[in-house]
Design a protein around this motif. Sequence first.
Motif, PDB file in Angstrom:
ATOM      1  N   PHE B  91       0.828  -1.190   0.000  1.00 38.54           N
ATOM      2  CA  PHE B  91       0.000   0.000   0.000  1.00 38.54           C
ATOM      3  C   PHE B  91       0.871   1.253   0.000  1.00 38.54           C
ATOM      4  O   PHE B  91       1.760   1.406   0.838  1.00 38.54           O
ATOM      5  N   CYS B  92       0.590   2.135  -0.934  1.00 37.04           N
ATOM      6  CA  CYS B  92       1.187   3.450  -0.942  1.00 37.04           C
ATOM      7  C   CYS B  92       0.334   4.334  -0.034  1.00 37.04           C
ATOM      8  O   CYS B  92      -0.903   4.195  -0.012  1.00 37.04           O
ATOM      9  N   ALA B  93       0.969   5.207   0.737  1.00 36.08           N
ATOM     10  CA  ALA B  93       0.202   5.998   1.702  1.00 36.08           C
ATOM     11  C   ALA B  93       0.749   7.411   1.810  1.00 36.08           C
ATOM     12  O   ALA B  93       1.949   7.646   1.626  1.00 36.08           O
ATOM     13  N   PHE B  94      -0.149   8.326   2.141  1.00 31.65           N
ATOM     14  CA  PHE B  94       0.164   9.754   2.243  1.00 31.65           C
ATOM     15  C   PHE B  94      -0.251  10.243   3.617  1.00 31.65           C
ATOM     16  O   PHE B  94      -1.325   9.887   4.117  1.00 31.65           O
ATOM     17  N   SER B  95       0.593  11.085   4.198  1.00 32.84           N
ATOM     18  CA  SER B  95       0.235  11.719   5.460  1.00 32.84           C
ATOM     19  C   SER B  95       0.661  13.175   5.422  1.00 32.84           C
ATOM     20  O   SER B  95       1.813  13.478   5.078  1.00 32.84           O
ATOM     21  N   SER B  96      -0.259  14.056   5.746  1.00 34.94           N
ATOM     22  CA  SER B  96       0.067  15.477   5.784  1.00 34.94           C
ATOM     23  C   SER B  96       1.088  15.751   6.879  1.00 34.94           C
ATOM     24  O   SER B  96       1.077  15.111   7.924  1.00 34.94           O
ATOM     25  N   GLY B  97       1.936  16.723   6.645  1.00 38.09           N
ATOM     26  CA  GLY B  97       2.956  17.056   7.631  1.00 38.09           C
ATOM     27  C   GLY B  97       2.615  18.260   8.468  1.00 38.09           C
ATOM     28  O   GLY B  97       3.431  18.736   9.244  1.00 38.09           O
ATOM     29  N   SER B  98       1.398  18.745   8.343  1.00 37.22           N
ATOM     30  CA  SER B  98       1.041  19.949   9.081  1.00 37.22           C
ATOM     31  C   SER B  98      -0.044  19.655  10.096  1.00 37.22           C
ATOM     32  O   SER B  98      -0.858  18.773   9.920  1.00 37.22           O
ATOM     33  N   GLY B  99      -0.035  20.403  11.189  1.00 34.10           N
ATOM     34  CA  GLY B  99      -1.145  20.322  12.134  1.00 34.10           C
ATOM     35  C   GLY B  99      -1.169  19.109  13.021  1.00 34.10           C
ATOM     36  O   GLY B  99      -2.234  18.628  13.364  1.00 34.10           O
ATOM     37  N   GLY B 100      -0.009  18.629  13.444  1.00 34.27           N
ATOM     38  CA  GLY B 100      -0.011  17.507  14.380  1.00 34.27           C
ATOM     39  C   GLY B 100      -0.216  16.182  13.693  1.00 34.27           C
ATOM     40  O   GLY B 100       0.028  16.030  12.506  1.00 34.27           O
ATOM     41  N   TYR B 101      -0.694  15.210  14.446  1.00 38.69           N
ATOM     42  CA  TYR B 101      -0.852  13.869  13.901  1.00 38.69           C
ATOM     43  C   TYR B 101      -1.968  13.853  12.874  1.00 38.69           C
ATOM     44  O   TYR B 101      -3.095  14.190  13.158  1.00 38.69           O
ATOM     45  N   GLN B 102      -1.609  13.451  11.697  1.00 39.91           N
ATOM     46  CA  GLN B 102      -2.567  13.448  10.616  1.00 39.91           C
ATOM     47  C   GLN B 102      -2.909  12.025  10.218  1.00 39.91           C
ATOM     48  O   GLN B 102      -2.081  11.126  10.256  1.00 39.91           O
ATOM     49  N   LYS B 103      -4.160  11.882   9.803  1.00 40.05           N
ATOM     50  CA  LYS B 103      -4.574  10.572   9.349  1.00 40.05           C
ATOM     51  C   LYS B 103      -3.894  10.234   8.038  1.00 40.05           C
ATOM     52  O   LYS B 103      -3.435  11.104   7.302  1.00 40.05           O
ATOM     53  N   VAL B 104      -3.862   8.962   7.772  1.00 37.62           N
ATOM     54  CA  VAL B 104      -3.176   8.452   6.592  1.00 37.62           C
ATOM     55  C   VAL B 104      -4.190   8.140   5.509  1.00 37.62           C
ATOM     56  O   VAL B 104      -5.252   7.579   5.777  1.00 37.62           O
ATOM     57  N   THR B 105      -3.861   8.501   4.290  1.00 31.83           N
ATOM     58  CA  THR B 105      -4.666   8.132   3.139  1.00 31.83           C
ATOM     59  C   THR B 105      -3.938   7.019   2.397  1.00 31.83           C
ATOM     60  O   THR B 105      -2.771   7.188   2.020  1.00 31.83           O
ATOM     61  N   PHE B 106      -4.620   5.902   2.211  1.00 32.45           N
ATOM     62  CA  PHE B 106      -4.009   4.745   1.566  1.00 32.45           C
ATOM     63  C   PHE B 106      -4.473   4.602   0.130  1.00 32.45           C
ATOM     64  O   PHE B 106      -5.609   4.948  -0.212  1.00 32.45           O
ATOM     65  N   GLY B 107      -3.604   4.060  -0.696  1.00 34.94           N
ATOM     66  CA  GLY B 107      -4.000   3.637  -2.022  1.00 34.94           C
ATOM     67  C   GLY B 107      -4.741   2.314  -1.933  1.00 34.94           C
ATOM     68  O   GLY B 107      -4.881   1.729  -0.862  1.00 34.94           O
ATOM     69  N   THR B 108      -5.189   1.834  -3.080  1.00 29.53           N
ATOM     70  CA  THR B 108      -5.999   0.618  -3.121  1.00 29.53           C
ATOM     71  C   THR B 108      -5.162  -0.653  -3.022  1.00 29.53           C
ATOM     72  O   THR B 108      -5.710  -1.734  -2.832  1.00 29.53           O
ATOM     73  N   GLY B 109      -3.865  -0.514  -3.152  1.00 30.47           N
ATOM     74  CA  GLY B 109      -2.996  -1.667  -2.957  1.00 30.47           C
ATOM     75  C   GLY B 109      -2.599  -2.366  -4.237  1.00 30.47           C
ATOM     76  O   GLY B 109      -3.331  -2.343  -5.232  1.00 30.47           O
ATOM     77  N   THR B 110      -1.426  -2.971  -4.207  1.00 30.69           N
ATOM     78  CA  THR B 110      -0.932  -3.831  -5.283  1.00 30.69           C
ATOM     79  C   THR B 110      -0.542  -5.163  -4.674  1.00 30.69           C
ATOM     80  O   THR B 110       0.267  -5.208  -3.741  1.00 30.69           O
ATOM     81  N   LYS B 111      -1.129  -6.217  -5.182  1.00 33.51           N
ATOM     82  CA  LYS B 111      -0.792  -7.552  -4.694  1.00 33.51           C
ATOM     83  C   LYS B 111       0.409  -8.066  -5.471  1.00 33.51           C
ATOM     84  O   LYS B 111       0.344  -8.241  -6.698  1.00 33.51           O
ATOM     85  N   LEU B 112       1.512  -8.269  -4.774  1.00 31.76           N
ATOM     86  CA  LEU B 112       2.738  -8.739  -5.411  1.00 31.76           C
ATOM     87  C   LEU B 112       2.966 -10.216  -5.092  1.00 31.76           C
ATOM     88  O   LEU B 112       2.946 -10.622  -3.931  1.00 31.76           O
ATOM     89  N   GLN B 113       3.175 -10.967  -6.147  1.00 33.08           N
ATOM     90  CA  GLN B 113       3.485 -12.385  -6.002  1.00 33.08           C
ATOM     91  C   GLN B 113       4.902 -12.624  -6.507  1.00 33.08           C
ATOM     92  O   GLN B 113       5.215 -12.295  -7.649  1.00 33.08           O
ATOM     93  N   VAL B 114       5.750 -13.162  -5.648  1.00 28.55           N
ATOM     94  CA  VAL B 114       7.103 -13.515  -6.059  1.00 28.55           C
ATOM     95  C   VAL B 114       7.115 -14.999  -6.392  1.00 28.55           C
ATOM     96  O   VAL B 114       6.786 -15.843  -5.558  1.00 28.55           O
ATOM     97  N   ILE B 115       7.521 -15.296  -7.618  1.00 31.57           N
ATOM     98  CA  ILE B 115       7.462 -16.666  -8.127  1.00 31.57           C
ATOM     99  C   ILE B 115       8.827 -17.325  -7.999  1.00 31.57           C
ATOM    100  O   ILE B 115       9.829 -16.764  -8.448  1.00 31.57           O
ATOM    101  N   PRO B 116       8.864 -18.506  -7.407  1.00 27.75           N
ATOM    102  CA  PRO B 116      10.175 -19.160  -7.227  1.00 27.75           C
ATOM    103  C   PRO B 116      10.748 -19.659  -8.559  1.00 27.75           C
ATOM    104  O   PRO B 116      10.029 -19.874  -9.530  1.00 27.75           O
TER     105      PRO B 116
END
Lengths: 115, 116
Positions: B91-116
Amino acid sequence: GAVVSQHPSRVICKSGTSVKIECRSLDFQATTMFWYRQFPKKSLMLMATSNEGSKATYEQGVEKDKFLINHASLTLSTLTVTSAHPEDSSFYICSAPAASTYEQYFGPGTRLTVT
Amino acid sequence: AQTVTQSQPEMSVQEAETVTLSCTYDTSESNYYLFWYKQPPSRQMILVIRQEAYKQQNATENRFSVNFQKAAKSFSLKISDSQLGDTAMYFCAFSSGSGGYQKVTFGTGTKLQVIP
């Protein structure tokens, strides 16, 4: 690194009952904690921001009377799902922010199943 | 409001190869933080890497590095020498740097499969 615990890890309850989920910061103080809900194969959806000593801030569309949040101390926030229904079944995650880096320390999550 | 977009729902990579996960975001803020979090099958969220927006230098953590393009609002994650343990949702995520503790906004995600 900082550790956040959640209890219980799994819970099954009957429809109409209430269930409480605890989120604890084990080695640091957290004046703010966040509660998320995650559906299978989906992203984390922020439900509310828990603030120590004050009322929680709920995201739009989240029923505050259904999802009661209490942040009674600097290390404990609780989420109570009241009158649970099967549609409340989900994976619930809490997090606490780091003081200076803005990263989140996540709990391991709680899987709630309402039958 | 901030938005985070991950356009690759699923990706796969051969073990020991390199893979890049894409992320774009939108914000009007100048001070913010970007993150990549990993969620393995255990579902425990783990921080992979962090980037402060005011830093021009791309962050690196061992096999993980980012390509941060502030003007383009792009924040991709490169995983080198992929290992089976890298299999997870990212998940890629963004957090504002202003105004104290800020909530995180997440992306929808990428499912990664590592194949042997």
